[in-house]
Structures are given as C-alpha cells and as structure tokens.
Design a protein around this motif. Structure first.
Motif, short mmCIF file in Angstrom:
data_model
loop_
_atom_site.label_atom_id
_atom_site.label_comp_id
_atom_site.label_asym_id
_atom_site.label_seq_id
_atom_site.Cartn_x
_atom_site.Cartn_y
_atom_site.Cartn_z
N LYS A 1 0.82 -1.22 0.00
CA LYS A 1 0.00 0.00 0.00
C LYS A 1 0.85 1.27 0.00
CE LYS A 1 -3.64 -2.29 2.67
NZ LYS A 1 -4.38 -2.32 3.96
N CYS A 2 2.02 1.20 0.62
CA CYS A 2 2.84 2.40 0.83
C CYS A 2 4.24 2.24 0.27
CB CYS A 2 2.94 2.71 2.33
SG CYS A 2 1.36 3.03 3.15
N LYS A 3 4.61 3.07 -0.68
CA LYS A 3 5.98 3.13 -1.17
C LYS A 3 6.76 4.10 -0.28
CE LYS A 3 4.89 0.30 -4.34
NZ LYS A 3 5.28 -1.13 -4.15
N PRO A 4 8.09 4.05 -0.32
CA PRO A 4 8.91 4.86 0.60
C PRO A 4 8.59 6.35 0.60
CG PRO A 4 10.28 3.24 -0.50
CD PRO A 4 8.92 3.16 -1.15
N SER A 5 8.25 6.92 -0.53
CA SER A 5 8.03 8.37 -0.62
C SER A 5 6.55 8.74 -0.61
CB SER A 5 8.68 8.92 -1.89
OG SER A 5 8.16 8.29 -3.04
N ASP A 6 5.67 7.80 -0.35
CA ASP A 6 4.23 8.04 -0.39
C ASP A 6 3.80 8.90 0.81
OD1 ASP A 6 1.46 7.95 -0.43
OD2 ASP A 6 1.38 5.86 -1.05
N VAL A 7 3.19 10.04 0.53
CA VAL A 7 2.71 10.91 1.61
C VAL A 7 1.21 11.14 1.53
CG1 VAL A 7 4.91 12.14 1.82
CG2 VAL A 7 3.17 13.00 0.23
N ASN A 8 0.55 10.49 0.57
CA ASN A 8 -0.87 10.75 0.35
C ASN A 8 -1.79 9.58 0.72
OD1 ASN A 8 -0.47 13.39 -0.78
ND2 ASN A 8 0.25 12.40 -2.65
N THR A 9 -1.33 8.36 0.51
CA THR A 9 -2.18 7.20 0.75
C THR A 9 -2.57 7.07 2.22
OG1 THR A 9 -1.14 6.02 -1.08
CG2 THR A 9 -2.36 4.69 0.51
N LEU A 10 -3.83 6.71 2.45
CA LEU A 10 -4.32 6.49 3.81
C LEU A 10 -4.45 5.00 4.09
CD1 LEU A 10 -7.15 9.20 3.99
CD2 LEU A 10 -5.00 9.20 5.28
N VAL A 11 -4.05 4.62 5.29
CA VAL A 11 -4.11 3.22 5.71
C VAL A 11 -4.91 3.11 7.00
CG1 VAL A 11 -2.74 1.24 6.49
CG2 VAL A 11 -1.92 2.66 4.59
N GLU A 12 -5.72 2.09 7.11
CA GLU A 12 -6.51 1.88 8.32
C GLU A 12 -5.59 1.57 9.51
OE1 GLU A 12 -9.18 -1.29 7.44
OE2 GLU A 12 -10.09 -0.26 5.73
N MET A 13 -5.82 2.24 10.62
CA MET A 13 -5.01 1.97 11.81
C MET A 13 -5.40 0.65 12.46
SD MET A 13 -4.32 5.64 13.68
CE MET A 13 -6.01 6.20 13.87
N ASP A 14 -6.67 0.26 12.30
CA ASP A 14 -7.17 -1.00 12.85
C ASP A 14 -7.83 -1.74 11.68
OD1 ASP A 14 -8.38 -3.04 14.23
OD2 ASP A 14 -9.30 -1.78 15.75
N PRO A 15 -7.03 -2.43 10.85
CA PRO A 15 -7.53 -3.03 9.60
C PRO A 15 -8.77 -3.90 9.81
CG PRO A 15 -5.15 -3.21 9.70
CD PRO A 15 -5.60 -2.70 11.05
N GLY A 16 -9.80 -3.61 8.98
CA GLY A 16 -11.03 -4.38 9.04
C GLY A 16 -12.00 -3.93 10.12
N SER A 17 -11.55 -3.02 10.98
CA SER A 17 -12.38 -2.61 12.12
C SER A 17 -12.22 -1.13 12.41
CB SER A 17 -12.01 -3.45 13.35
OG SER A 17 -12.78 -3.10 14.46
N PHE A 18 -11.74 -0.36 11.42
CA PHE A 18 -11.36 1.02 11.69
C PHE A 18 -12.54 1.96 11.87
CE2 PHE A 18 -12.27 1.44 7.30
CZ PHE A 18 -12.37 2.78 6.98
N LYS A 19 -13.77 1.47 11.59
CA LYS A 19 -14.96 2.29 11.82
C LYS A 19 -15.69 1.86 13.10
CE LYS A 19 -15.85 3.22 6.91
NZ LYS A 19 -16.86 3.10 5.81
N THR A 20 -15.14 0.90 13.79
CA THR A 20 -15.78 0.36 14.99
C THR A 20 -14.90 0.59 16.20
OG1 THR A 20 -16.79 -1.38 13.64
CG2 THR A 20 -16.82 -1.69 16.04
N PHE A 21 -15.46 1.14 17.26
CA PHE A 21 -14.68 1.38 18.47
C PHE A 21 -14.71 0.10 19.31
CE2 PHE A 21 -12.97 3.19 22.20
CZ PHE A 21 -12.39 4.40 21.85
#
Length: 333
Positions: A237-257
């Motif tokens: 998902k992320c190349k070394p110089s990528d500053v724009n792509t967003l990644v889920e902090m809690d994959p598969g559950s990032f909309k659920t607390f």
C-alpha cells in the motif's frame, strides 16, 4: 489560661474559614458535570443534535474529532487553541505539520453556531470540542464508550505552531519518551495505554510509519518488532516516498470502536512505533494482553476515565481566557 484558650479557638475558627474558602474557590474554578445547568441547560442536547447531523453524513469524522480534542489538550491545555486560524502575523497550531491531517473543523463551527443561537456568549469552544469528541464516538455503530464530560473550560487567545513540536508525542516515540510525554501532562502509564486505544478508529498517512518499513535504523532496514506478514501488506500500500495514501489503523475494524486494536498490538501489528512500544513496558504490555484476551472487560470504562483526565489538562477557568464568539478567531474588544 482562659485568654490563651480563647485565642486558640479564634485561630482554629479562622483556619477553618480559610480552608473552606480555598476549597470553595478551587471548586468554583474547576470543571464539573452540569456546569451550564442555569446558563445554558440544553447545551448537551444542542451539541448532540448538531453533531448527529454531521455524523449521519460522514461517520468517519469520529476519529479526527477525537484526535483533535487530544491535540488541543496536549498543547497549551484544553483551551480550544487548536481551533484558531493563523493570521498574517502568526502561524497557529492548526497549520502545524502534525495537525494538517485533522478534519472536522466545520463540525465544531456548526455546533458552535447552533449553541450560540440558543445561548449566546455562554459556552466555550473548548467545551464544545470536548462534547463533540465524546458524542462523535458515541454515535459509531455497535457498543461504544460513553463518559460524562465535566464542563467549565474557557477559550485561550494564543495558538502557536511551534508549540506542537514540543508537546505532541509523534508516532515514532519509544516507550520512555511516551511515558515522559504523558507524565508531563499529568497522565499516568495506564492513561497512556488506554488512550492509545483510540487508534481503534481512523486512518493514517503512510508517511507516519514508512520509516518502520524501509529505513528503521537509517540502513534501509525494517523494524524487527513488526510482524513480517503485516509488513508485506503495508509495503503493497505504501511506497517509501508516499505521503498521500491512507491506511486503516485498525484493519477491518477502523470504523468500529472496539478492543481489536489491542489484539493487533499483541500480534506485533500495531501501525506506529508508538503502538509497538506498548509491549516494551510491563504495565502497558500487561494491559494490552488483558484487553486482547478479555474483549471488553474494562476498556470502555477505562477509556472514559482517561478521557475525563485528559480533558482536565491545563484548563482555563474562572476569569481566565474568554468565551469566543467564533471558534476560529479570538474576540476583538
């Protein structure tokens, strides 16, 4: 002897009166639930309804709004300084690199407008931010934490970009640095590991963690504490110089607390170095393992307690600060 007893009695009475006066002053200047009971009794209802309108259209705003409250409190205390716009003479916290990814200022402005229409000049932007952060989280799907928010904060008039660099703990901090940062704000080790659980919702730009993937020690290597399978997925998902792509902090559950964040950290799949660092201390590590295995045993309650503590950092009360008319600008007298 009688005269001496009389003097002692008078001294004791004066001492008691002094102590009571100090305690009453401290209580009057502190935060409390129901602070606006007489001046704006419907404030929490107004805030909740106005927040719900935004959340119904964009539920992913919960994470940045929660983070906004955190970033506000860690810089100059919970005084709404994060909300102030920059001017021609000053760059504010809002424009500092750690805050450029924050979203949701329109929510705070919209809620402030709704509150002002009912109770003009009464409720601070700092209090509105604290309430919105709580309400936004509470409106997520599924079981969510809920806490009573003590109110009575006043708004600061100072916001300086440089203050963010020395007060906000960056994602690359190790456990010693994290503990020191939180301790400087009056928060303990448990607060550190509990509030880190806020990473259960939201996303992050690749630039916040690619160092762990490609150049951990400056020799083109990967962080050995990172699960190798997880690292492979992140590299896709992320190349070394990528500053724009967003990644889920809690994959598969990032909309659920939920407690899934701790399960991931226990498996060495925490996204940031600061997440992985929680395993490097016995107290934080034990808490991670507890939540990873018990699933809901104490986390929601703990989160509410730590959020209330965080919301008390460096507050302005009494006659300090002001009640801003607009959250993005100081009042002009």
């Amino acid at each position: 002897m009688a005269q001496l007893r009389k003097r002692v009695l008078v001294f004791m009475q004066l001492t008691i009166l002094f102590v009571c006066a100090v305690l009453n002053l401290a209580d009057a200047q502190g935060l409390k639930v129901g602070y606006y009971e007489k001046t704006c009794p419907s404030v929490e209802k107004i805030v909740k309804q106005a927040t719900a309108k935004f959340m119904s259209r964009a539920p992913t705003l919960a994470a940045p709004l929660l983070r906004m409250h955190f970033h506000d409190c860690f810089v100059r205390g919970c005084d709404g300084s994060i909300l102030l716009n920059s001017t021609k003479d000053n760059l504010s916290e809002k424009d500092a690199p750690p805050n450029l990814s924050l979203r949701g200022y329109q929510v705070i402005d919209g809620v402030k407008t709704a509150v002002e229409s009912k109770c003009p000049g009464v409720v601070s932007c700092a209090d509105i931010l604290a309430l919105v952060a709580r309400d936004a989280v509470s409106m997520l799907k599924g079981p969510v934490p809920y806490w009573k928010v003590p109110l009575g904060r006043r708004d600061g008039r100072v916001s300086i970009m440089q203050d963010t660099f020395t007060n906000l703990p960056p994602p690359f901090f190790n456990i010693s640095q994290l503990k020191s940062s939180f301790a400087s704000k009056g928060l303990n080790v448990k607060d550190l590991v509990v509030l880190s659980g806020g990473h259960t919702i939201g996303t992050s730009h690749c630039s916040s963690f690619t160092g762990r993937l490609y150049n951990f020690t400056g020799k083109g290597d990967m962080d050995p504490s990172l699960d190798s399978e997880y690292a492979v997925n992140l590299k896709k998902k992320c190349k070394p110089s990528d500053v724009n792509t967003l990644v889920e902090m809690d994959p598969g559950s990032f909309k659920t607390f939920d407690e899934e964040y701790y399960t991931l950290v226990a498996k060495r799949r925490g996204l940031f170095n600061s997440d992985a660092a929680l395993l490097d201390d016995k107290e934080t590590g034990d808490y991670v393992k507890l939540q990873a295995t018990t699933q809901g045993y104490t986390f929601f309650k703990d989160f509410g307690v730590s959020m209330v503590k965080m919301g008390n950092i460096g507050v302005l009360t009494g006659e300090a600060g002001e009640i801003r008319k607009s959250c993005a600008f100081v009042n002009y007298y």
